[in-house]
Design an enzyme around this catalytic site. Sequence first.
Site, mmCIF file in Angstrom:
data_model
loop_
_atom_site.group_PDB
_atom_site.id
_atom_site.type_symbol
_atom_site.label_atom_id
_atom_site.label_comp_id
_atom_site.label_asym_id
_atom_site.label_seq_id
_atom_site.Cartn_x
_atom_site.Cartn_y
_atom_site.Cartn_z
ATOM 1 N N GLU A 1 -9.853 -1.859 5.247
ATOM 2 C CA GLU A 1 -8.632 -1.973 6.050
ATOM 3 C C GLU A 1 -8.968 -1.876 7.537
ATOM 4 O O GLU A 1 -8.415 -2.580 8.363
ATOM 5 C CB GLU A 1 -7.652 -0.859 5.643
ATOM 6 N N GLN B 1 0.831 -1.208 0.000
ATOM 7 C CA GLN B 1 0.000 0.000 0.000
ATOM 8 C C GLN B 1 0.863 1.255 0.000
ATOM 9 O O GLN B 1 1.627 1.469 0.948
ATOM 10 C CB GLN B 1 -0.887 0.008 1.248
ATOM 11 N N SER C 1 0.702 6.626 2.504
ATOM 12 C CA SER C 1 1.356 7.648 3.339
ATOM 13 C C SER C 1 2.585 8.231 2.653
ATOM 14 O O SER C 1 3.287 7.546 1.913
ATOM 15 C CB SER C 1 1.814 7.040 4.663
ATOM 16 N N SER D 1 4.453 -1.165 3.948
ATOM 17 C CA SER D 1 4.692 -2.504 4.510
ATOM 18 C C SER D 1 4.905 -3.528 3.403
ATOM 19 O O SER D 1 4.165 -3.543 2.411
ATOM 20 C CB SER D 1 3.499 -2.951 5.363
HETATM 21 C C1 LIG Z 1 2.784 -0.837 11.505
HETATM 22 C C2 LIG Z 1 2.467 0.224 10.486
HETATM 23 C C3 LIG Z 1 2.242 -0.144 9.170
HETATM 24 C C4 LIG Z 1 1.970 0.828 8.202
HETATM 25 N N1 LIG Z 1 1.829 0.418 6.913
HETATM 26 C C5 LIG Z 1 1.570 1.348 5.971
HETATM 27 C C6 LIG Z 1 1.472 0.952 4.597
HETATM 28 O O1 LIG Z 1 1.663 -0.229 4.244
HETATM 29 N N2 LIG Z 1 1.205 1.905 3.680
HETATM 30 C C7 LIG Z 1 1.004 3.216 4.003
HETATM 31 O O2 LIG Z 1 0.708 4.004 3.126
HETATM 32 N N3 LIG Z 1 1.128 3.636 5.302
HETATM 33 C C8 LIG Z 1 1.410 2.724 6.277
HETATM 34 N N4 LIG Z 1 1.567 3.136 7.586
HETATM 35 C C9 LIG Z 1 1.518 4.569 7.901
HETATM 36 C C10 LIG Z 1 0.329 5.011 8.721
HETATM 37 O O3 LIG Z 1 -0.855 5.043 7.943
HETATM 38 C C11 LIG Z 1 0.681 6.414 9.289
HETATM 39 O O4 LIG Z 1 1.782 6.257 10.157
HETATM 40 C C12 LIG Z 1 -0.480 7.027 10.032
HETATM 41 O O5 LIG Z 1 -1.516 7.342 9.151
HETATM 42 C C13 LIG Z 1 -0.055 8.288 10.810
HETATM 43 O O6 LIG Z 1 0.609 9.178 9.975
HETATM 44 P P1 LIG Z 1 2.022 9.789 10.402
HETATM 45 O O7 LIG Z 1 2.904 8.672 10.827
HETATM 46 O O8 LIG Z 1 2.484 10.690 9.314
HETATM 47 O O9 LIG Z 1 1.732 10.652 11.717
HETATM 48 P P2 LIG Z 1 1.189 12.155 11.757
HETATM 49 O O10 LIG Z 1 0.029 12.298 10.832
HETATM 50 O O11 LIG Z 1 2.328 13.077 11.580
HETATM 51 O O12 LIG Z 1 0.632 12.255 13.226
HETATM 52 C C14 LIG Z 1 1.473 12.547 14.361
HETATM 53 C C15 LIG Z 1 0.594 12.632 15.601
HETATM 54 O O13 LIG Z 1 -0.339 13.735 15.478
HETATM 55 C C16 LIG Z 1 -1.672 13.276 15.666
HETATM 56 N N5 LIG Z 1 -2.570 14.020 14.762
HETATM 57 C C17 LIG Z 1 -2.346 14.307 13.446
HETATM 58 N N6 LIG Z 1 -3.415 14.963 12.932
HETATM 59 C C18 LIG Z 1 -4.323 15.078 13.935
HETATM 60 C C19 LIG Z 1 -5.635 15.645 14.013
HETATM 61 N N7 LIG Z 1 -6.213 16.201 12.960
HETATM 62 N N8 LIG Z 1 -6.289 15.559 15.209
HETATM 63 C C20 LIG Z 1 -5.700 14.965 16.285
HETATM 64 N N9 LIG Z 1 -4.460 14.412 16.264
HETATM 65 C C21 LIG Z 1 -3.784 14.464 15.106
HETATM 66 C C22 LIG Z 1 -1.634 11.800 15.266
HETATM 67 O O14 LIG Z 1 -2.694 11.075 15.869
HETATM 68 C C23 LIG Z 1 -0.273 11.389 15.799
HETATM 69 O O15 LIG Z 1 -0.353 11.090 17.171
HETATM 70 C C24 LIG Z 1 1.870 2.204 8.571
HETATM 71 C C25 LIG Z 1 2.093 2.572 9.895
HETATM 72 C C26 LIG Z 1 2.410 1.612 10.846
HETATM 73 C C27 LIG Z 1 2.666 2.056 12.252
#
Ligand SMILES: Cc1cc2nc3c(=O)[nH]c(=O)nc-3n(C[C@H](O)[C@H](O)[C@H](O)COP(=O)(O)OP(=O)(O)OC[C@H]3O[C@@H](n4cnc5c(N)ncnc54)[C@H](O)[C@@H]3O)c2cc1C
Length: 406
Positions: free
Chosen positions: A246, A128, A131, A163
């Site tokens: 998902e 996928q 992100s 992933s």
């Molecule tokens: C095990 C794992 C597998 C994954 N696999 C994939 C994959 O295969 N493909 C893929 O595309 N992505 C994948 N991801 C990514 C995942 O979708 C993102 O990590 C997730 O959506 C959070 O985005 P970010 O890490 O950029 O955090 P950020 O968006 O930067 O968030 C940082 C913090 O701010 C908080 N925050 C942000 N916006 C808000 C809001 N509007 N209101 C309140 N709080 C907020 C969040 O909750 C978080 O605590 C994976 C992540 C993990 C941990």
Amino acid sequence: MDLRYTDAESAFRGELRRWLADTLPGLPAKPPPGDWPGRRAYDTHWQRLLFDAGYAGVDWPVEGGGRGSTAVEELIFKEELERAHAPYVGVNFVGLLHAGPTIVAEGTPEQRQRYLPPILRGDEVWCQGFSEPDAGSDLASMRTRAVRDGDHYLVSGSKIWTSHAEVADYCELLVRTGAEDSRHRGISWLILPMDAPGVEIRPLTTIAGSTEFAELFLDEVQVPVSNRVGEENDGWRVTMVTLSFERGTAFVGDLLEAREVLSATVALARRTGAWSDPSVRRRAGHLLAELDALWALTRRNVSQAARTGVPGIGGTLFKLAYTEARTELGEFSLSLLGRAGLAADELEGTDGLGPLPTATMVEDWLRGISLTIAAGTSQIQRNIVGERILGLPKEPAATLSPTPAK
Ligand SMILES: Cc1cc2nc3c(=O)[nH]c(=O)nc-3n(C[C@H](O)[C@H](O)[C@H](O)COP(=O)(O)OP(=O)(O)OC[C@H]3O[C@@H](n4cnc5c(N)ncnc54)[C@H](O)[C@@H]3O)c2cc1C
């Protein structure tokens, strides 16, 4: 409502149980956790066995190549696999649990014919690419661009946290086809062949030491226009379908596994003597009740998916409650291990306790934390519940994303 199983459902369970009892002893040994090519071979071999026995895609419609089972049969299938300790979907969770179902719901007949059978047979693995470094929770701000060039798009940009990218053949990829500031109105959902020239994969290491993630760098990658699922710039709607799978039904196998982790934790509490403490028994009871309630919610989501084709908003509730219960379960296990929980290897307990499941429980705890982030963080799920279910006012657009999705 009749909660008893019909004769046909009981027969389905019996046949499946017999097949599992005959088949599982012949499986090869599971490869070590870091051996991703080995794990791909193991998981796809298992998928092929399911396919040959007619159990691949039990929940997929017949026209999508699946078995077209009822929602009850789907739940029986998941229960029996867990009961028999059968392998889980493994490295192809994207293909089997959300890219495939999205193509079933949104793909053209040609796309269904081309992409669905190889997923069910275990021939092709998907990842996928949603992100990006600056677009996680606020997915609509993603910037990977696709420029139309005749019957192709030229795709450039980067993705992160992909992933199992290293062992994937295809990627469900979100790209910007609209203007730079078009947010969710200018996104398209593409099928990216991972071996296309211009795709670079750089593995990332998780806190548990595994390279299950990667960064993807895309440099003018040619993707045929016929690989677009849904209309150009309508990819946000398609993405909502993907995310509802998902979050809605993709975690079901995990939930059943959590029951096993709880049983192992209770067994540990009995061995260490912690079980005589009422607060430990109360904590175990709460978790068991929580997992039971989540199983009831799963039934509801699976029934809704069977009726409407997609699991809907119930998936958000499930994802939020399940991943937080799973974190609590990890913390409960670690609290029972005490100082032994500082070790990342299996340890021998003192006072004749025998081997302690330290490595497994520490890894499970770390994994639990990542589940509250993957597929959309808990905070984002709470926003969705507040705005879309409870009808609370939306977040102020100037400070936070108006359409947080992931
Ligand atoms: C095990 C794992 C597998 C994954 N696999 C994939 C994959 O295969 N493909 C893929 O595309 N992505 C994948 N991801 C990514 C995942 O979708 C993102 O990590 C997730 O959506 C959070 O985005 P970010 O890490 O950029 O955090 P950020 O968006 O930067 O968030 C940082 C913090 O701010 C908080 N925050 C942000 N916006 C808000 C809001 N509007 N209101 C309140 N709080 C907020 C969040 O909750 C978080 O605590 C994976 C992540 C993990 C941990």
